[in-house]
Write a protein that holds these residues in place. Structure first.
Motif, PDB file in Angstrom:
ATOM      1  N   VAL A 184      -7.974  22.835  23.652  1.00 19.58           N
ATOM      2  CA  VAL A 184      -8.622  23.722  22.682  1.00 19.58           C
ATOM      3  C   VAL A 184      -7.633  24.102  21.577  1.00 19.58           C
ATOM      4  O   VAL A 184      -7.950  24.032  20.385  1.00 19.58           O
ATOM      5  N   PHE A 185      -6.418  24.518  21.954  1.00 17.59           N
ATOM      6  CA  PHE A 185      -5.414  24.880  20.955  1.00 17.59           C
ATOM      7  C   PHE A 185      -5.057  23.690  20.072  1.00 17.59           C
ATOM      8  O   PHE A 185      -4.896  23.824  18.863  1.00 17.59           O
ATOM      9  N   THR A 186      -4.931  22.518  20.676  1.00 20.21           N
ATOM     10  CA  THR A 186      -4.601  21.323  19.916  1.00 20.21           C
ATOM     11  C   THR A 186      -5.719  20.978  18.936  1.00 20.21           C
ATOM     12  O   THR A 186      -5.456  20.667  17.764  1.00 20.21           O
ATOM     13  N   ALA A 187      -6.955  21.041  19.367  1.00 23.83           N
ATOM     14  CA  ALA A 187      -8.092  20.729  18.491  1.00 23.83           C
ATOM     15  C   ALA A 187      -8.167  21.706  17.322  1.00 23.83           C
ATOM     16  O   ALA A 187      -8.349  21.293  16.165  1.00 23.83           O
ATOM     17  N   ILE A 188      -8.021  22.992  17.591  1.00 20.87           N
ATOM     18  CA  ILE A 188      -8.059  23.987  16.519  1.00 20.87           C
ATOM     19  C   ILE A 188      -6.876  23.785  15.573  1.00 20.87           C
ATOM     20  O   ILE A 188      -7.020  23.850  14.346  1.00 20.87           O
ATOM     21  N   GLY A 236       1.876  25.601  14.470  1.00 18.42           N
ATOM     22  CA  GLY A 236       2.123  26.621  15.498  1.00 18.42           C
ATOM     23  C   GLY A 236       1.116  26.548  16.636  1.00 18.42           C
ATOM     24  O   GLY A 236       1.483  26.637  17.809  1.00 18.42           O
ATOM     25  N   LEU A 237      -0.151  26.362  16.308  1.00 13.63           N
ATOM     26  CA  LEU A 237      -1.180  26.284  17.353  1.00 13.63           C
ATOM     27  C   LEU A 237      -1.027  25.030  18.216  1.00 13.63           C
ATOM     28  O   LEU A 237      -1.198  25.093  19.437  1.00 13.63           O
ATOM     29  N   VAL A 238      -0.710  23.913  17.598  1.00 14.44           N
ATOM     30  CA  VAL A 238      -0.499  22.683  18.375  1.00 14.44           C
ATOM     31  C   VAL A 238       0.692  22.864  19.314  1.00 14.44           C
ATOM     32  O   VAL A 238       0.634  22.487  20.490  1.00 14.44           O
ATOM     33  N   THR A 239       1.760  23.475  18.816  1.00 14.94           N
ATOM     34  CA  THR A 239       2.952  23.706  19.634  1.00 14.94           C
ATOM     35  C   THR A 239       2.659  24.676  20.773  1.00 14.94           C
ATOM     36  O   THR A 239       3.005  24.412  21.932  1.00 14.94           O
ATOM     37  N   ILE A 240       2.012  25.778  20.465  1.00 15.18           N
ATOM     38  CA  ILE A 240       1.677  26.768  21.507  1.00 15.18           C
ATOM     39  C   ILE A 240       0.748  26.149  22.540  1.00 15.18           C
ATOM     40  O   ILE A 240       0.920  26.368  23.739  1.00 15.18           O
ATOM     41  N   GLY A 241      -0.220  25.380  22.080  1.00 11.59           N
ATOM     42  CA  GLY A 241      -1.154  24.742  23.017  1.00 11.59           C
ATOM     43  C   GLY A 241      -0.450  23.798  23.969  1.00 11.59           C
ATOM     44  O   GLY A 241      -0.767  23.746  25.158  1.00 11.59           O
ATOM     45  N   LEU A 250      -4.725  22.890  37.229  1.00  9.72           N
ATOM     46  CA  LEU A 250      -4.243  22.005  36.168  1.00  9.72           C
ATOM     47  C   LEU A 250      -5.331  21.739  35.139  1.00  9.72           C
ATOM     48  O   LEU A 250      -5.064  21.674  33.936  1.00  9.72           O
ATOM     49  N   ARG A 251      -6.559  21.603  35.595  1.00  8.66           N
ATOM     50  CA  ARG A 251      -7.692  21.352  34.697  1.00  8.66           C
ATOM     51  C   ARG A 251      -7.866  22.498  33.697  1.00  8.66           C
ATOM     52  O   ARG A 251      -8.130  22.264  32.515  1.00  8.66           O
ATOM     53  N   THR A 252      -7.669  23.734  34.132  1.00 11.73           N
ATOM     54  CA  THR A 252      -7.781  24.889  33.244  1.00 11.73           C
ATOM     55  C   THR A 252      -6.664  24.880  32.209  1.00 11.73           C
ATOM     56  O   THR A 252      -6.894  25.102  31.024  1.00 11.73           O
ATOM     57  N   GLY A 253      -5.448  24.603  32.660  1.00  9.73           N
ATOM     58  CA  GLY A 253      -4.320  24.522  31.738  1.00  9.73           C
ATOM     59  C   GLY A 253      -4.514  23.436  30.697  1.00  9.73           C
ATOM     60  O   GLY A 253      -4.249  23.635  29.505  1.00  9.73           O
ATOM     61  N   ALA A 254      -4.981  22.285  31.138  1.00 10.05           N
ATOM     62  CA  ALA A 254      -5.231  21.176  30.217  1.00 10.05           C
ATOM     63  C   ALA A 254      -6.355  21.518  29.239  1.00 10.05           C
ATOM     64  O   ALA A 254      -6.310  21.117  28.063  1.00 10.05           O
TER      65      ALA A 254
END
Length: 108
Positions: free
Chosen positions: A75-79, A46-51, A66-70
Motif C-alpha cells: 500500500v505504501f509503495t503504491a501510494i 519517503g513513502l516508498v522508503t517507509i513502506g 507476514l501477509r499483513t506486513g507485505a
C-alpha cells in the motif's frame, strides 16, 4: 533460512539508507526552490522508503503475520509511486526568489 534472513536484513538496510538519502536530498532541493514537483518527489520517495521498512518492522517487532506486513508495504509503495508519478506531471512555475520581479522578464 539464516542466509535468507541475512540477505533480507542487508537489503532492507540498504533500502533505508539510500531511500533516506534520496528523501533528504529531494527535501533540500524543495526547500531551496519551493517547487511543488520536488515536494511531491520528497513525499513519494519517503513513502516508498517507509513502506519498504514498515513491512518488516510490523512482522519482526510486532508479530503481525507476514501477509499483513507485505500488504502494508504494498500500500505504501503504491501510494508512493502514485505521488512520484504526479511529481513528474506537476508543472507550476516557481518565481525566481533572487529576482525582484519574481522571475519575469520585460517580454512577459
Amino acid at each position: 533460512m539464516y542466509a535468507n534472513a541475512a540477505l533480507l536484513t542487508v537489503a532492507k538496510t540498504a533500502t533505508l539508507l539510500f531511500g533516506g538519502i534520496l528523501t533528504l536530498l529531494s527535501l533540500r532541493a524543495y526547500r531551496r526552490t519551493g517547487s511543488p514537483a520536488l515536494r511531491a518527489l520528497t513525499v513519494g520517495i519517503g513513502l516508498v522508503t517507509i513502506g519498504a521498512i514498515l513491512g518488516g518492522v510490523l512482522h519482526q517487532l510486532f508479530g503481525l503475520p507476514l501477509r499483513t506486513g507485505a500488504s502494508f508495504q504494498s500500500v505504501f509503495t503504491a501510494i508512493g509511486f502514485a505521488i512520484l508519478t504526479y511529481s513528474l506531471y506537476t508543472d507550476s512555475p516557481v518565481p525566481d526568489r533572487d529576482c525582484p520581479s519574481g522571475g519575469r522578464t520585460a517580454d512577459d
